[in-house]
Design a protein around this motif. Structure first.
Motif, PDB file in Angstrom:
ATOM      1  N   ASP A 125      15.052  11.598  -5.508  1.00  0.00           N
ATOM      2  CA  ASP A 125      16.250  10.820  -5.209  1.00  0.00           C
ATOM      3  C   ASP A 125      15.879   9.586  -4.395  1.00  0.00           C
ATOM      4  N   GLY A 126      16.641   8.532  -4.578  1.00  0.00           N
ATOM      5  CA  GLY A 126      16.411   7.323  -3.810  1.00  0.00           C
ATOM      6  C   GLY A 126      15.595   6.278  -4.550  1.00  0.00           C
ATOM      7  N   GLY A 127      15.171   6.560  -5.773  1.00  0.00           N
ATOM      8  CA  GLY A 127      14.448   5.568  -6.550  1.00  0.00           C
ATOM      9  C   GLY A 127      12.937   5.725  -6.553  1.00  0.00           C
ATOM     10  N   VAL A 129       0.859  -1.188   0.000  1.00  0.00           N
ATOM     11  CA  VAL A 129       0.000   0.000   0.000  1.00  0.00           C
ATOM     12  C   VAL A 129       0.893   1.236   0.000  1.00  0.00           C
ATOM     13  N   ILE A 130       0.530   2.211  -0.833  1.00  0.00           N
ATOM     14  CA  ILE A 130       1.208   3.503  -0.797  1.00  0.00           C
ATOM     15  C   ILE A 130       0.164   4.604  -0.625  1.00  0.00           C
ATOM     16  N   TYR A 131       0.602   5.693  -0.075  1.00  0.00           N
ATOM     17  CA  TYR A 131      -0.267   6.848   0.211  1.00  0.00           C
ATOM     18  C   TYR A 131       0.289   8.039  -0.569  1.00  0.00           C
ATOM     19  N   THR A 165       5.176   5.326   2.179  1.00  0.00           N
ATOM     20  CA  THR A 165       5.050   3.871   2.080  1.00  0.00           C
ATOM     21  C   THR A 165       4.410   3.282   3.326  1.00  0.00           C
ATOM     22  N   ALA A 166       4.171   4.108   4.326  1.00  0.00           N
ATOM     23  CA  ALA A 166       3.487   3.665   5.548  1.00  0.00           C
ATOM     24  C   ALA A 166       2.525   4.766   5.969  1.00  0.00           C
ATOM     25  N   LYS A 167       1.373   4.383   6.497  1.00  0.00           N
ATOM     26  CA  LYS A 167       0.390   5.374   6.944  1.00  0.00           C
ATOM     27  C   LYS A 167       1.019   6.203   8.062  1.00  0.00           C
ATOM     28  N   GLY A 168       1.004   7.497   7.892  1.00  0.00           N
ATOM     29  CA  GLY A 168       1.616   8.392   8.867  1.00  0.00           C
ATOM     30  C   GLY A 168       3.126   8.436   8.755  1.00  0.00           C
ATOM     31  N   GLY A 169       3.690   7.765   7.729  1.00  0.00           N
ATOM     32  CA  GLY A 169       5.140   7.755   7.535  1.00  0.00           C
ATOM     33  C   GLY A 169       5.663   9.071   6.989  1.00  0.00           C
ATOM     34  N   GLU A 170       6.958   9.149   6.884  1.00  0.00           N
ATOM     35  CA  GLU A 170       7.627  10.345   6.373  1.00  0.00           C
ATOM     36  C   GLU A 170       7.370  10.469   4.869  1.00  0.00           C
ATOM     37  N   PRO A 171       6.861  11.607   4.396  1.00  0.00           N
ATOM     38  CA  PRO A 171       6.585  11.753   2.968  1.00  0.00           C
ATOM     39  C   PRO A 171       7.854  12.018   2.165  1.00  0.00           C
ATOM     40  N   THR A 172       7.867  11.541   0.941  1.00  0.00           N
ATOM     41  CA  THR A 172       8.934  11.838  -0.015  1.00  0.00           C
ATOM     42  C   THR A 172       8.305  12.643  -1.142  1.00  0.00           C
ATOM     43  N   ALA A 173       8.852  13.818  -1.390  1.00  0.00           N
ATOM     44  CA  ALA A 173       8.322  14.704  -2.434  1.00  0.00           C
ATOM     45  C   ALA A 173       8.866  14.285  -3.787  1.00  0.00           C
ATOM     46  N   VAL A 174       7.962  14.004  -4.726  1.00  0.00           N
ATOM     47  CA  VAL A 174       8.346  13.715  -6.105  1.00  0.00           C
ATOM     48  C   VAL A 174       7.893  14.885  -6.968  1.00  0.00           C
ATOM     49  N   LYS A 175       8.731  15.229  -7.964  1.00  0.00           N
ATOM     50  CA  LYS A 175       8.434  16.403  -8.794  1.00  0.00           C
ATOM     51  C   LYS A 175       8.754  16.133 -10.247  1.00  0.00           C
ATOM     52  N   SER A 176       8.127  16.934 -11.099  1.00  0.00           N
ATOM     53  CA  SER A 176       8.359  16.909 -12.537  1.00  0.00           C
ATOM     54  C   SER A 176       8.396  18.354 -13.021  1.00  0.00           C
ATOM     55  N   ASP A 177       9.132  18.590 -14.096  1.00  0.00           N
ATOM     56  CA  ASP A 177       9.193  19.941 -14.667  1.00  0.00           C
ATOM     57  C   ASP A 177       7.934  20.298 -15.443  1.00  0.00           C
TER      58      ASP A 177
END
Length: 134
Positions: free
Chosen positions: A106-108, A69-71, A85-97
Protein backbone atom coordinates in the motif's frame (compact mmCIF):
# COMPACT_ATOMS: atom_id res chain seq x y z
CA UNK A 1 18.58 -52.09 85.78
CA UNK A 2 21.37 -50.85 83.57
CA UNK A 3 21.20 -47.41 81.98
CA UNK A 4 21.22 -47.63 78.19
CA UNK A 5 22.76 -45.04 75.94
CA UNK A 6 20.22 -42.79 74.12
CA UNK A 7 20.69 -44.59 70.77
CA UNK A 8 19.78 -47.95 72.27
CA UNK A 9 16.78 -46.52 74.15
CA UNK A 10 15.16 -45.52 70.81
CA UNK A 11 15.96 -48.88 69.19
CA UNK A 12 12.53 -50.45 69.92
CA UNK A 13 10.74 -47.45 68.39
CA UNK A 14 13.02 -47.56 65.36
CA UNK A 15 12.42 -51.30 64.95
CA UNK A 16 8.65 -50.69 65.06
CA UNK A 17 8.94 -47.97 62.40
CA UNK A 18 11.01 -50.20 60.11
CA UNK A 19 8.52 -53.03 60.56
CA UNK A 20 5.65 -50.72 59.58
CA UNK A 21 7.51 -49.54 56.48
CA UNK A 22 8.31 -53.10 55.47
CA UNK A 23 4.59 -53.83 55.34
CA UNK A 24 4.09 -51.12 52.63
CA UNK A 25 3.63 -51.99 48.98
CA UNK A 26 7.11 -52.60 47.59
CA UNK A 27 6.07 -52.77 43.92
CA UNK A 28 7.75 -50.01 41.92
CA UNK A 29 5.50 -47.35 40.45
CA UNK A 30 5.82 -46.79 36.72
CA UNK A 31 4.54 -43.58 35.18
CA UNK A 32 4.13 -43.39 31.43
CA UNK A 33 2.97 -40.60 29.12
CA UNK A 34 0.01 -42.72 28.00
CA UNK A 35 -1.56 -42.45 31.42
CA UNK A 36 -1.74 -38.64 31.22
CA UNK A 37 -4.76 -37.47 29.20
CA UNK A 38 -3.80 -35.19 26.29
CA UNK A 39 -6.62 -32.73 25.67
CA UNK A 40 -4.88 -31.28 22.58
CA UNK A 41 -4.03 -34.57 20.87
CA UNK A 42 -6.85 -34.31 18.30
CA UNK A 43 -6.21 -30.62 17.62
CA UNK A 44 -2.50 -31.22 17.04
CA UNK A 45 -3.18 -34.19 14.76
CA UNK A 46 -5.47 -32.04 12.57
CA UNK A 47 -3.34 -28.85 12.61
CA UNK A 48 -1.88 -27.62 9.35
CA UNK A 49 1.92 -27.57 9.04
CA UNK A 50 3.71 -24.57 10.49
CA UNK A 51 5.54 -22.33 8.00
CA UNK A 52 8.50 -20.43 9.37
CA UNK A 53 8.87 -16.76 8.50
CA UNK A 54 11.25 -16.09 5.62
CA UNK A 55 14.92 -15.46 6.34
CA UNK A 56 16.84 -12.50 4.93
CA UNK A 57 18.78 -13.68 1.86
CA UNK A 58 20.55 -10.43 1.07
CA UNK A 59 20.60 -6.74 1.94
CA UNK A 60 21.50 -4.50 -0.98
CA UNK A 61 21.78 -0.81 -1.75
CA UNK A 62 20.63 0.42 -5.17
CA UNK A 63 21.25 3.68 -7.03
CA UNK A 64 18.23 4.55 -9.18
CA UNK A 65 17.96 6.42 -12.49
CA UNK A 66 17.02 9.70 -10.72
CA UNK A 67 20.15 9.36 -8.49
CA UNK A 68 18.09 8.42 -5.43
CA UNK A 69 19.17 5.49 -3.27
CA UNK A 70 16.98 2.68 -1.97
CA UNK A 71 17.83 -0.12 0.44
CA UNK A 72 16.28 -3.57 -0.04
CA UNK A 73 16.24 -6.58 2.31
CA UNK A 74 15.48 -9.64 0.16
CA UNK A 75 13.73 -12.57 1.89
CA UNK A 76 13.86 -16.28 1.08
CA UNK A 77 11.12 -17.60 -1.18
CA UNK A 78 11.41 -14.61 -3.57
CA UNK A 79 7.91 -13.45 -2.55
CA UNK A 80 8.77 -10.61 -0.17
CA UNK A 81 11.24 -7.86 0.59
CA UNK A 82 11.60 -4.73 2.71
CA UNK A 83 12.26 -1.37 1.03
CA UNK A 84 13.74 1.64 2.81
CA UNK A 85 14.15 5.03 1.14
CA UNK A 86 16.64 6.22 3.76
CA UNK A 87 19.50 4.35 5.44
CA UNK A 88 18.19 3.18 8.79
CA UNK A 89 14.69 4.34 7.78
CA UNK A 90 11.43 2.57 8.45
CA UNK A 91 11.08 -0.48 6.18
CA UNK A 92 8.03 -1.07 4.00
CA UNK A 93 7.21 -4.73 3.36
CA UNK A 94 6.37 -5.57 -0.25
CA UNK A 95 4.87 -8.95 -1.11
CA UNK A 96 3.75 -11.08 -4.02
CA UNK A 97 1.63 -14.23 -4.14
CA UNK A 98 4.08 -15.91 -6.53
CA UNK A 99 7.86 -15.92 -6.74
CA UNK A 100 9.20 -13.76 -9.55
CA UNK A 101 6.11 -11.53 -9.78
CA UNK A 102 5.95 -7.82 -8.89
CA UNK A 103 5.97 -7.30 -5.12
CA UNK A 104 3.68 -4.47 -3.96
CA UNK A 105 2.58 -2.65 -0.82
CA UNK A 106 0.00 0.00 0.00
CA UNK A 107 1.10 3.55 -0.61
CA UNK A 108 2.55 3.06 -4.09
CA UNK A 109 5.50 0.75 -3.41
CA UNK A 110 6.41 -1.86 -6.05
CA UNK A 111 9.51 -3.95 -6.67
CA UNK A 112 10.54 -6.17 -9.60
CA UNK A 113 13.71 -8.24 -9.40
CA UNK A 114 15.51 -10.70 -7.20
CA UNK A 115 18.29 -10.86 -4.65
CA UNK A 116 20.72 -12.12 -7.30
CA UNK A 117 19.94 -9.52 -9.98
CA UNK A 118 22.21 -6.48 -10.29
CA UNK A 119 19.38 -4.36 -11.73
CA UNK A 120 15.84 -4.02 -10.33
CA UNK A 121 12.78 -1.95 -11.13
CA UNK A 122 11.45 0.00 -8.15
CA UNK A 123 8.51 2.31 -7.53
CA UNK A 124 8.29 4.43 -4.38
CA UNK A 125 5.54 6.92 -3.45
CA UNK A 126 5.71 10.15 -5.38
CA UNK A 127 7.96 8.72 -8.13
CA UNK A 128 7.40 6.69 -11.26
CA UNK A 129 8.89 3.24 -11.76
CA UNK A 130 12.60 3.38 -12.49
CA UNK A 131 15.59 1.13 -12.99
CA UNK A 132 18.03 0.81 -10.09
CA UNK A 133 21.51 -0.74 -10.07
CA UNK A 134 23.30 -2.43 -7.17
Amino acid sequence: MPILPPTLRSAPALAGLLLALAACNTKPTTITADEVPDDQKAALANAKPVELPPAILATKTYRCADSSVIYVDWFSGDKSANIRTAKGGEPTAVKSDEAGKTMTADGGFALDGSSTASTIKATVPGKKAQSCNA
